[in-house]
Every structure is written in C-alpha cells, then in structure tokens.
Scaffold this motif. Structure first.
Motif, mmCIF file in Angstrom:
data_model
loop_
_atom_site.group_PDB
_atom_site.id
_atom_site.type_symbol
_atom_site.label_atom_id
_atom_site.label_comp_id
_atom_site.label_asym_id
_atom_site.label_seq_id
_atom_site.Cartn_x
_atom_site.Cartn_y
_atom_site.Cartn_z
ATOM 1 N N LEU A 26 0.826 -1.216 0.000
ATOM 2 C CA LEU A 26 0.000 0.000 0.000
ATOM 3 C C LEU A 26 0.862 1.269 0.000
ATOM 4 O O LEU A 26 0.388 2.336 0.344
ATOM 5 C CB LEU A 26 -0.900 0.018 1.241
ATOM 6 C CG LEU A 26 -1.999 -1.038 1.301
ATOM 7 C CD1 LEU A 26 -2.569 -1.133 2.706
ATOM 8 C CD2 LEU A 26 -3.105 -0.704 0.310
ATOM 9 N N ARG A 27 2.133 1.131 -0.392
ATOM 10 C CA ARG A 27 3.072 2.233 -0.204
ATOM 11 C C ARG A 27 2.570 3.545 -0.804
ATOM 12 O O ARG A 27 2.519 4.578 -0.138
ATOM 13 C CB ARG A 27 4.407 1.837 -0.833
ATOM 14 C CG ARG A 27 5.504 2.840 -0.629
ATOM 15 C CD ARG A 27 6.833 2.119 -0.788
ATOM 16 N NE ARG A 27 7.940 3.048 -0.685
ATOM 17 C CZ ARG A 27 8.576 3.520 -1.754
ATOM 18 N NH1 ARG A 27 8.197 3.169 -2.973
ATOM 19 N NH2 ARG A 27 9.588 4.357 -1.594
ATOM 20 N N ARG A 28 2.177 3.499 -2.080
ATOM 21 C CA ARG A 28 1.716 4.715 -2.748
ATOM 22 C C ARG A 28 0.535 5.327 -2.002
ATOM 23 O O ARG A 28 0.492 6.518 -1.730
ATOM 24 C CB ARG A 28 1.187 4.395 -4.143
ATOM 25 C CG ARG A 28 2.223 4.230 -5.130
ATOM 26 C CD ARG A 28 1.717 3.625 -6.412
ATOM 27 N NE ARG A 28 2.883 3.496 -7.244
ATOM 28 C CZ ARG A 28 3.439 4.527 -7.863
ATOM 29 N NH1 ARG A 28 2.866 5.706 -7.827
ATOM 30 N NH2 ARG A 28 4.548 4.392 -8.535
ATOM 31 N N ARG A 29 -0.438 4.464 -1.731
ATOM 32 C CA ARG A 29 -1.662 4.949 -1.100
ATOM 33 C C ARG A 29 -1.356 5.556 0.272
ATOM 34 O O ARG A 29 -1.869 6.604 0.635
ATOM 35 C CB ARG A 29 -2.630 3.765 -0.991
ATOM 36 C CG ARG A 29 -3.854 4.034 -0.258
ATOM 37 C CD ARG A 29 -5.063 4.443 -1.079
ATOM 38 N NE ARG A 29 -4.892 5.372 -2.162
ATOM 39 C CZ ARG A 29 -5.861 5.750 -2.969
ATOM 40 N NH1 ARG A 29 -7.051 5.235 -2.821
ATOM 41 N NH2 ARG A 29 -5.663 6.602 -3.922
ATOM 42 N N HIS B 99 -5.858 4.081 -7.936
ATOM 43 C CA HIS B 99 -5.840 2.767 -7.307
ATOM 44 C C HIS B 99 -7.161 2.061 -7.522
ATOM 45 O O HIS B 99 -7.269 0.877 -7.334
ATOM 46 C CB HIS B 99 -5.621 2.889 -5.794
ATOM 47 C CG HIS B 99 -4.317 3.509 -5.436
ATOM 48 N ND1 HIS B 99 -3.218 2.785 -5.109
ATOM 49 C CD2 HIS B 99 -3.948 4.796 -5.383
ATOM 50 C CE1 HIS B 99 -2.203 3.595 -4.858
ATOM 51 N NE2 HIS B 99 -2.626 4.829 -5.010
ATOM 52 N N LEU B 275 9.152 9.179 -5.532
ATOM 53 C CA LEU B 275 7.813 8.943 -4.974
ATOM 54 C C LEU B 275 7.710 9.583 -3.585
ATOM 55 O O LEU B 275 6.740 10.279 -3.266
ATOM 56 C CB LEU B 275 7.563 7.436 -4.896
ATOM 57 C CG LEU B 275 6.193 7.011 -4.356
ATOM 58 C CD1 LEU B 275 5.081 7.491 -5.268
ATOM 59 C CD2 LEU B 275 6.132 5.504 -4.206
ATOM 60 N N GLY B 513 -2.128 -6.718 -2.075
ATOM 61 C CA GLY B 513 -2.087 -5.277 -1.916
ATOM 62 C C GLY B 513 -2.813 -4.724 -0.718
ATOM 63 O O GLY B 513 -3.343 -3.629 -0.792
ATOM 64 N N LEU B 516 -7.177 -1.222 3.246
ATOM 65 C CA LEU B 516 -7.200 0.081 3.881
ATOM 66 C C LEU B 516 -8.631 0.596 3.858
ATOM 67 O O LEU B 516 -9.263 0.639 2.812
ATOM 68 C CB LEU B 516 -6.289 1.015 3.087
ATOM 69 C CG LEU B 516 -5.830 2.274 3.788
ATOM 70 C CD1 LEU B 516 -4.499 2.693 3.226
ATOM 71 C CD2 LEU B 516 -6.814 3.395 3.649
#
Lengths: 76, 747
Positions: A26-29, B99, B275, B513, B516
């Motif tokens: 989930l790094r980007r998020r 996403h 990033l 992934g 969340l």
C-alpha cells in the motif's frame, strides 16, 4: 527514542512516521494519505476481533491490518 | 518562472506559478463562449460532493454509468446567471494516481477531456489530506476554483476557517459552502465560471523539478499528449505511476519512458526516491496551507468519536451491528410486504379479470395476457417495494458512514475466507434480496473481489426462499420447524464461505495489496439524496430486469401451454401432459439419488428460477390441481374501487407494522397453527422427511433467480452470471445428495 513498527503500538499510543517498507503493497496509497516522514500517527482502537487497528493520521481515521502495519516504522 | 505575488500578510509558501500560456488559452476559449463551458467536479470521497452537486444542479442532475464500468456518472446541463454550463461530477478520489476504477476515471477525464474549469470540493474539517489532491490538480494546467465544503462541521469541531487566506495562498478562488443547506452554491458557480484560474503549484526539490522540466520539454513536440497534462505526466512518470506508464507504453511513447527511466536511475544514484520526495513536498505544502487556512484549531471531542465508542465497542460493537441488520430486514418485510401482496394478489387478479373479459373473443391473446404478460409484469413489480426499502436502508447506512464501521468490525472474520470486511455488507444484504446485494459489490475496490462475492452471495438465503421452507417445515417437521429454517440459513453461509475459499485458491486469487478502510465522520444523510439514490437504483432494476424476467415467464408459460400429447389443446392442457410436464418427467431421474425423482417436485423447481417464492405456488398448482383460479371479472368501477381499497389496506398495514419493527424478533419462523394447509398435507404424503430435507437444501442452493442473474450479467458480464448458475446447480445437487443419503439413514 525507540523505533518500532506500527503493529506494536497499543490504543492511545502516539508516534511519528519514520519510513515505509519499499515493498509495502500500500506504499503509494499510504504516502498519499499522509504517511510521510515525521507525520504524527495515533492508534485509536483495536477492532473487537483484535485486527485491524484504527489509526488517526492527518485528521483522518483509517483502519489497517496488523500485517500491513508491520511495514510502517515509527518513533515514539 | 516568477515567484507568486502574495500579500505581505501571507507567508510565501514556496509555491510555483505555472506559465500563463495555458491559462490564457483556456480563458479565451471560455470567453469566446460559442460552446457551453465544461466544468468537472473533483474531490475526495466523503466530502459531501454528491450533496453539493445535488444542491447545485437539483432536478437537472442526470445519473448514468461511465461507459464500460459500473461507476455512477452524474452530470447536468444548467444555466447560471444566464450562462449555460455543463457540470460533470467525477468519482471521488484521494489522489490522481489511480488505485480504484473511480480514480482512474477521474484522472482520465482530467487528462483527456480538457475541461474548461475544475471545481475542487474540500472538507474544511480535514484540509491537509484534501489539499493533497488539490496540489495534484495544480500540476495540471487547468483553471481551478475551490469549494470549501462542510465549514459548519469544521466550526463545530472548533476550527477557525479562513477562506480568503487559503485563496491567496493557493492562487485560486475559495468559496465556503454548506452543501446540505445549499449555502454558498450560487457564489460557488460564479466563482467557477468567472474566476477559476491556474493555481500555485508545489515547488518540488530541485533535482525533481529539473527532471520534470526535462521530461516536459521532451513532451512539448508531441501532439499526442494534451499540453495541459505535461507537468502532471512528467511527475507521474517520476513517481513511477504504473497506469501512466502503461498508457504511454501502449500509445507508443517509448522514448519518453526511456527518458523517465534514465532520470529515475540518476535520482536513485543520488539517493533520492522521487515517490517519497514528491509526497513529502506535497504534504509539507499542504501542512503550510492548512495552517494558513485554519489558524486556530482547538481539538474538541466530536460527535463521531463519541458515537464510535459505542458502535465500535469491543464487546457491544458486533452485537449492535447484527441487531441493526436484523432491524433493516424487519423493516423491509413489514413495510414492503403489504405492497408485495397487493401487487401479487388483488392488483394482478383484477387486471387478469379485466383482460379475460375484454379479450373473451380472442382466447389465444387472452391466455397470453393472463398467463404470461400480467404475471411477468407482476413478478418484476413485486420486487420493487422490497428493493426500494432495502436500497433506502442501505444508502442510509452507507451515506451516514456506518458501513465503513461494519467493515472494520467484520474484517478479521472475513479475512479467514480471503476477503476483507467490506465484503460482509453485500453478503448480509443477500439475506434480504440477492439483487441489491449484487449491486452492493460495487463498494469493493478490486474486480476479483466483486466477482467472487457476487458468485457466492446467492447462497445467502434470500427472503423469497423462506415461504418454501415454511411450507415444508409445516408438512414434514412440525416440531422443529424453526431449527430447520435456522439450519438452512447456516448451511447457506457455510457453503458460501467454503466457495469463497475454493474460488480464492483456484480461479479468483486475491489481487494482493493490503486492506485500507477510511472511517469517515458520521453524517446525517440528506433525505433528498437518499430518496434519489434508492429510487434510481430501483427504477434501473425495473428497466433492466423487465426483458429477462418477462422473457423467462413467457417461456415457462409457453412450455406449460404447449401440449406434448395428442388430443390436448393449446393452453388448456393439464400440466402433466404439457411440454413442461413431459420435460420435467424426462429430467426427474437426475434427482432420484436425492430422493425426489418425480416430475411434480422437479417441475416446481423450474419456475423458482424466475422467483423463489413461486415454487410454493407451483407445488400447489401441481399437487392440488389448483388452476390459476380464473378471477371473477369485475366492472371497471368495482375493479378500481377494489384496487384502491386494497392499496389503502396495504398502506395501513405498512404503517401499523412500523412500531413492531422494534419489538423483539420471534425466532419461530416455523409454522403457525393455521399452516397445516391442504398443500402441507399433500407434501407430507409426497415427501419423506429425508427427501423433503434434500429438496429444501436443493432449493436453498440451486440457482440465483433470474433477477439476480440479470444483475450479475449487468455488473460482471454474462459469463460470470452463467458460470454461477451452472456451478450452483452442481453444488446444490451434490449437497442435496449428501444430505439425502445421510438423512435417509438417520431420520
């Protein structure tokens, strides 16, 4: 100051983000939601079955699983 | 590049003015005014964007779907102060690095549709995170105006909001709004149409800026990339955004990708991760801006926090959630069922009576209308009250913020079958009706999750299956009826979870992934928005299901009407000698190992494909030889009077049922004294307890009804829908076999 991963914190604990695991799924998020270096994080509560944890970062309440919190390093 | 001119009272936040050329071009296009300016609305989820756009557009708001995806598209053509404007609401997005399907749509629209202006909706109480998206927007060369929404809520939280200061710092107009009370909407539209402008972009660290500038200069010669998106694209490439890379690769921009890779390698050699650098720069600036806009923040315990202490309580949280679900179903049954009965009973009888009388001279047309068209329409209509109530309840729970809590509570349990907490909601809705449950899978982020949940949710025993259980329980298990019903519900859930595991391991692996969830603050949803949502979803079901359901009803009627034996006439043939009966007879040996290999039991299963509750009616027709009692034709006036009377009775029943919703539920779903009907007696003769049990298990599991199949086809394609029908039939047969083989030895 002790450094640890977020899953080791308990409800009520506050800490600052140190780093994210570069391979975190989930790094980007997480970066977009404000898990950047130095950001304050508070653990609000644990879900009734023990997982996930509710966190407050940047005024937003988020829930993340312990497995996903292991990749977030924080400093108390 | 000049530094922004800021009034002395505002600190220079180190922002970056973009070149004005793009802005001028847009302004000219807008002011030439030949076409109506196109404004897109962008914002995070849960910032009241839908409410705001409803307040602005009112009845002119049209809701549809984005082509090819099941994401709602809201747009309106309206006029503001004598000028026409096309307002397009983009799906909620946390970021423009997509996403979710929603975010991809938002990003694509900004990039390709070159809107004349962007209306960015912010939650005033949560500026820092909301500003992240705003700052991404600033990297697009598009004129922006900001709606600072929910200012009332922010002030309740103890925040002081300074919109003018935010406006000076961002370089774009900022208008305070309270969408739920339509405060500030007119100012907002004027601000967007007259003053939207390019804002002050983030100034990234020098190394990043240099790389981005180089990449934009690579793009300047390319007519394939819209100029307003160059800076955004350059930054997205440096962030390693996979969707941007994929798109540029697919459109033959390999040299650009190579240049980006070279820059990334050079930056990495210097120990920089773009990033992280970019996110940190945006958050640093968002933090500065938030401090300018909200100079005084005194934390106050909010209503949401207090409510969460109850709803997410370690011991009470889950029981409360389950109680709430029970309440929703009771509401659905008690409020909707009088109307369902009205549509299926008096209304259909009276219409059939008129049709029979009116078409008395055209027997074939009469039989078609009375035997197929009226019941077909009736079947579709009888779904509507249930759906409307369920959709209203669902929208309420969703828009109030409670659904996210439910997902939080149930996540751990769902994890053990390879799903996340959000998947629990469609599954539990399935107990009410599978159709809205299929549409509710839209709340899941990943397509594989949506398909997987849709494929298992028909095992959740919907309310239409209950009448079948009750009749059989009365006939075969008069003492342990409620246990039987309870057991069937549990069996359905067990099979659903088993298949979740199986499908995860085989054809629909987790896309990986992490999970969340955002837990947004509780809000009281605007009734107007709720009603619109629920009504639109219900109407769209009616429109889309019409063809499938009516088609299936007509086919079954035709099969029942066509004689398979010589000497019988069309439409008057007894069921056993119709094509339907003969086919059922031929198929029935398949069910012999399950204990009910006769044509009657087999035949009754077929109409269950249309709607599960029809199984009972068909069993009655077959076992008791009940003809669909030709209703006495009433006069026009008498018919209307009777219909209105029945409708009034339904309203009364529905209203008087409201208080009982809160009463303790009685667990005796089993038979009451008066259910020892002739049908029950006939079933007691035709089935043994073991074969009856196997039959019920088969009915529980065998196939989603045609309305659910239609919903699945619409959401996930026909293939998914028909695969589901096939594998459920197989599952039902296997489980039915096991149950019969065990039960026939034990019972």
């Amino acid at each position: 100051m002790e450094e640890r991963t977020l899953d080791q914190l308990n409800p009520g604990d506050a800490a600052h983000v140190v780093s994210l695991d570069p391979r975190h799924p989930l790094r980007r998020r997480l970066l977009e939601l404000g898990f950047v270096r130095g950001a304050p994080v508070t653990v609000v509560r644990r879900a009734p079955m023990g997982d996930p944890l509710e966190l407050r970062v940047n005024g937003t309440d988020l829930a993340l699983r312990l497995a996903d919190l292991r990749g977030i390093r924080v400093r108390r | 590049m000049t530094a922004p001119l800021l009034p002395p009272s505002v600190p220079d936040l180190g922002g970056l003015r973009l070149p004005d050329a793009a802005a001028c071009a847009v302004t000219v296009a807008r002011l030439q005014g030949a076409r109506e300016p196109r404004v897109v609305v962008v914002g995070n989820p849960n910032v009241g964007k839908t409410t705001l756009i409803n307040a602005v557009a009112g009845t002119r708001l049209k809701v549809g779907n984005w082509s090819g995806v099941t994401v709602e598209k809201r747009e309106a053509h309206l006029s503001h102060a004598g000028r026409r404007v096309h307002l397009l609401d983009l799906p909620g997005a946390y970021s423009l690095s997509p996403h979710t399907p929603e975010e991809l749509i938002a990003r694509t629209a900004l990039m390709d549709e070159a809107p004349d202006a962007v209306m960015n909706v912010l939650d005033a109480g949560n500026l820092e995170r909301n500003l992240y998206l705003t700052l991404q927007l600033m990297d697009f060369g598009l004129p922006v105006a900001v709606a600072l929404n929910l200012v009332d809520e922010a002030r309740d939280k103890g925040l002081t909001v300074d919109a003018p200061a935010l406006s000076r710092a961002l370089g774009v107009p900022v208008i305070e709004t309270v969408a739920s009370r339509s405060v500030g909407t007119a100012d907002l539209m004027s601000g967007v149409l007259d003053r939207a402008t390019l804002g002050v972009a983030v100034r990234y660290p020098a190394a990043i800026e240099e790389a981005a500038q180089d990449l934009t200069s690579c793009m300047s010669g390319l007519s394939t990339l819209p100029p307003h998106a160059h800076r955004y694209l350059a930054l997205a490439l440096l962030e390693g955004d996979p969707s941007v890379r994929g798109r540029l690769a697919a459109t033959g921009h390999q040299p650009l990708l190579e240049a980006a890779d070279a820059h990334l390698a050079a930056l990495e050699a210097r120990g920089l991760d773009p990033l992280i650098e970019i996110a940190e720069a945006r958050y640093a600036r968002a933090g500065d801006l938030a401090r300018v806009a909200v100079p005084q923040a005194q934390a106050r315990r909010t209503f949401s926090e207090r409510l969460d202490r109850l709803t997410l309580h370690p011991l009470l949280g889950i029981p409360l959630f389950l109680g709430l679900v029970l309440l929703v179903f009771r509401l659905t049954f008690s409020v909707a069922s009088p109307f369902v009965d009205l549509i299926g009973g008096p209304l259909q009888d009276i219409l059939s009576g008129w049709a029979s009388a009116g078409l008395a001279w055209f027997p074939l047309a009469r039989d078609l209308v009375v035997g197929a068209i009226i019941p077909g329409v009736g079947t579709v209509l009888s779904f509507l009250p249930t759906l409307l109530v369920l959709y209203l309840a669902m929208s309420f729970l969703e828009d109030s913020g409670y659904m996210a809590r439910a997902a939080f509570l149930m996540d751990r349990a769902m994890r053990s079958v390879g799903l996340d907490g959000r998947a629990f909601i469609p599954l539990i809705l399935g107990f009410g009706c599978n159709v809205p449950a299929v549409y509710a899978t839209r709340t899941l982020e990943r397509r594989s999750d949506r398909v997987l949940v849709s494929m298992i949710l028909p095992f959740m025993s919907c309310s239409a299956r209950l009448p079948v259980y009750v009749v059989f329980a009365a006939a075969l298990f008069p003492r342990s009826g409620s246990w039987l019903v309870w057991g069937l519900y549990v069996l359905g859930m067990a099979v659903a979870f088993l298949f979740a595991l199986v499908l995860r391991r085989t054809s629909l692996p987790a896309e990986g992934g992490g999970v969340l969830l955002e837990l947004p603050p509780y809000r009281f949803p605007a009734w107007r928005v709720l009603w619109k949502h629920a009504w639109r979803r219900t109407a769209s079901f009616a429109r889309r299901a019409r063809t499938t359901v009516m088609g299936t009803v007509a086919v079954v009627w035709l099969l029942l009407a066509l004689p398979a034996v010589s000497g019988q006439r069309f439409a008057t043939v007894p069921p056993q000698q119709s094509l339907f009966g003969v086919v059922s007879q031929a198929v029935s040996p398949i069910f012999a190992p399950l204990g009910f290999g006769n044509w009657q039991a087999t035949g009754a299963l077929v109409p269950g494909f249309i709607a599960k509750e029809v199984v009972v009616g068909t069993l009655g027709q077959i076992y008791l030889g009940e003809q669909a009692a030709a209703p006495a034709p009433l006069g026009l006036v008498a018919g209307i009077t009777q219909t209105l009377g029945a409708a009034w009775d339904a309203v009364k029943a529905s209203v008087s049922a409201l208080p009982t919703v809160l009463a303790l539920p009685s667990l005796s779903a089993g038979p009451s004294a008066d259910t020892q009907t002739p049908l029950a007696a006939a079933l007691a003769r035709a089935f043994t307890p073991a074969s009856g049990l196997a039959y019920l298990v088969f009915v529980l599991l065998y196939t989603p009804c045609i309305a659910t199949v239609g919903a699945m086809a619409q959401e996930h394609g026909r293939r998914v829908a028909w695969v589901t029908v096939a594998y459920q039939l197989a599952t039902a047969w296997v489980v039915g076999l096991i149950v019969y083989q065990i039960a026939s030895r034990v019972l």
